[in-house]
Design a protein around this motif. Structure first.
Motif, PDB file in Angstrom:
ATOM      1  N   LEU A 215       0.838  -1.208   0.000  1.00 15.05           N
ATOM      2  CA  LEU A 215       0.000   0.000   0.000  1.00 15.05           C
ATOM      3  C   LEU A 215       0.867   1.250   0.000  1.00 15.05           C
ATOM      4  O   LEU A 215       0.580   2.220  -0.715  1.00 15.05           O
ATOM      5  CB  LEU A 215      -0.928  -0.005   1.217  1.00 15.05           C
TER       6      LEU A 215
ATOM      7  N   THR B  31       0.917   3.874  -3.093  1.00 22.00           N
ATOM      8  CA  THR B  31       0.559   5.263  -2.810  1.00 22.00           C
ATOM      9  C   THR B  31       1.619   6.222  -3.332  1.00 22.00           C
ATOM     10  O   THR B  31       1.303   7.233  -3.979  1.00 22.00           O
ATOM     11  CB  THR B  31       0.385   5.468  -1.296  1.00 22.00           C
TER      12      THR B  31
ATOM     13  N   PHE C 289      -8.446   0.358  -2.944  1.00 22.78           N
ATOM     14  CA  PHE C 289      -7.581   1.457  -3.392  1.00 22.78           C
ATOM     15  C   PHE C 289      -7.420   1.432  -4.908  1.00 22.78           C
ATOM     16  O   PHE C 289      -7.416   2.478  -5.564  1.00 22.78           O
ATOM     17  CB  PHE C 289      -6.223   1.356  -2.703  1.00 22.78           C
ATOM     18  N   THR C 290      -7.324   0.247  -5.475  1.00 18.08           N
ATOM     19  CA  THR C 290      -7.216   0.107  -6.922  1.00 18.08           C
ATOM     20  C   THR C 290      -8.469   0.622  -7.617  1.00 18.08           C
ATOM     21  O   THR C 290      -8.384   1.322  -8.641  1.00 18.08           O
ATOM     22  CB  THR C 290      -6.994  -1.369  -7.301  1.00 18.08           C
TER      23      THR C 290
ATOM     24  N   TYR D 133     -10.453   2.922  -6.552  1.00 15.52           N
ATOM     25  CA  TYR D 133     -10.441   4.389  -6.529  1.00 15.52           C
ATOM     26  C   TYR D 133      -9.508   4.940  -7.609  1.00 15.52           C
ATOM     27  O   TYR D 133      -9.859   5.905  -8.310  1.00 15.52           O
ATOM     28  CB  TYR D 133      -9.997   4.911  -5.163  1.00 15.52           C
TER      29      TYR D 133
ATOM     30  N   VAL E  50      -7.576   9.058   0.615  1.00  4.60           N
ATOM     31  CA  VAL E  50      -8.184   7.743   0.360  1.00  4.60           C
ATOM     32  C   VAL E  50      -7.257   6.635   0.829  1.00  4.60           C
ATOM     33  O   VAL E  50      -7.685   5.640   1.419  1.00  4.60           O
ATOM     34  CB  VAL E  50      -8.519   7.582  -1.134  1.00  4.60           C
ATOM     35  N   SER E  51      -5.958   6.810   0.589  1.00  2.08           N
ATOM     36  CA  SER E  51      -4.986   5.809   1.017  1.00  2.08           C
ATOM     37  C   SER E  51      -4.956   5.691   2.544  1.00  2.08           C
ATOM     38  O   SER E  51      -4.832   4.592   3.082  1.00  2.08           O
ATOM     39  CB  SER E  51      -3.601   6.183   0.485  1.00  2.08           C
TER      40      SER E  51
ATOM     41  N   VAL F 193      -7.847   3.595   3.554  1.00  2.00           N
ATOM     42  CA  VAL F 193      -7.567   2.177   3.341  1.00  2.00           C
ATOM     43  C   VAL F 193      -6.680   1.642   4.460  1.00  2.00           C
ATOM     44  O   VAL F 193      -6.900   0.536   4.974  1.00  2.00           O
ATOM     45  CB  VAL F 193      -6.902   1.956   1.966  1.00  2.00           C
TER      46      VAL F 193
END
Length: 310
Positions: free
Chosen positions: A85, A89, A131-132, A134, A271-272, A275
């Motif tokens: 992640l 990011t 996350f992907t 998004y 957003v990250s 997550v």
């Protein structure tokens, strides 16, 4: 005794912060490029090693806790997802700002998803998948703050109702079927509910200052697990309301600064963080990597300024 290890961790954090002040602000594009390159190489190396040694690089026979004693390049299989992640990011921020590195970004996503799924880390698989999604649809999301507010409400509700209050998820049929069928987990999240209950009992005995940094043996004695398997419970155990409150204030400050970018890399960073918080409901990750992660998001408005000029 936990020895000098915590001291070394905080020294690393201080070094990261100094790098941010001295170098990142002066040349943010190249700083993010170098960070994403390093993490990309590490993630690819981890995938290669996982292919060659699918049962792990070594077995920690001195491990006193529960869970899989097999160790990989980034530690146990759950830590693998957080490093992925972090790398995604950094690369996504660089790509959003410069419109470069798209191939590496999507290759990084595919490799990361493949590795965490192959080791059976469903927490990481779900987190990276969200996350992907998004990253793929971010252009059609017009009011991200609304979704951020919804996430915060759901996150707080889940923590209070199911973790702190200890209510059973089996009372909600839809959620139970999702956990059992989609995630292939039981409703105790692999006995995490019992560990959470034990951790909360200890927290209530020392709510303000906690118990300091404790080793695995202490956790096994009082929690019946190698750790609380939850970020907020970990902070409350180690430093009580004071430490946990300070950490949450730090996150709020980082999110506020990142949202100054209005969209693009700033929202991507927020957003990250969401997550990461989602994954941290069931795991507690390395504090050094966590602070590096927050630092990446904090400086994201610098990349947005570059994006606006390009």
């Amino acid at each position: 005794s936990v020895g000098l290890t915590p001291l070394f961790k905080w020294l690393n954090i201080i070094i990261f912060l100094l790098c941010g002040v001295c170098y990142w602000q002066q040349d943010p594009i190249n700083s993010y490029k170098h960070i994403s390159t390093v993490f990309s190489l590490l993630i690819y190396l981890n995938a290669i090693l996982l292919f060659i040694y699918p049962d792990g690089l070594w077995v920690d026979y001195e491990w006193a806790g529960t869970g899989d004693p097999r160790r990989y390049l980034f530690g146990n299989y759950n830590q693998m997802g957080f490093v992925c992640l972090l790398g995604i990011t950094a690369q996504a921020m660089y790509t959003f700002a410069t419109k470069r590195g798209r191939f590496n970004l999507f290759l990084l996503i595919l490799v990361s998803l493949g590795t965490v799924h192959s080791v059976g880390s469903m927490t990481s698989t779900v987190g990276l998948s969200l996350f992907t999604i998004y990253i793929l649809i971010h252009r059609i999301i017009k009011r991200p703050k609304i979704y951020l507010t919804i996430f915060i409400v759901i996150y707080i509700t889940f923590f209070i109702v199911f973790i702190w209050a200890g209510n059973s998820i089996e009372e909600i049929d839809l959620l139970t079927r999702f956990i059992e069928n989609a995630l292939s987990k039981d409703t105790t999240f692999t006995k995490r509910t019992d560990i959470w209950s034990n951790a909360i009992y200890k927290i209530q005995q020392s709510p303000w200052i906690g118990y300091g940094l404790q080793d695995v043996k202490w956790n096994m004695t009082y929690l019946a697990g190698s750790g609380p398997h939850n970020l907020l419970l970990t902070l409350l155990l180690q430093g009580g309301v004071i430490l946990c409150g300070g950490f949450l204030i730090n996150i709020i400050y980082v999110v506020r600064e990142a949202l100054k970018a209005i969209n693009g890399v700033g929202v991507l960073g927020v957003v990250s963080i969401c997550v990461l918080l989602l994954m941290s409901l069931f795991e507690a990750y390395n504090i050094v990597q966590t602070f590096l992660f927050l630092q990446l998001v904090y400086y994201s408005p610098l990349l947005y300024n570059y994006e606006s000029r390009s």
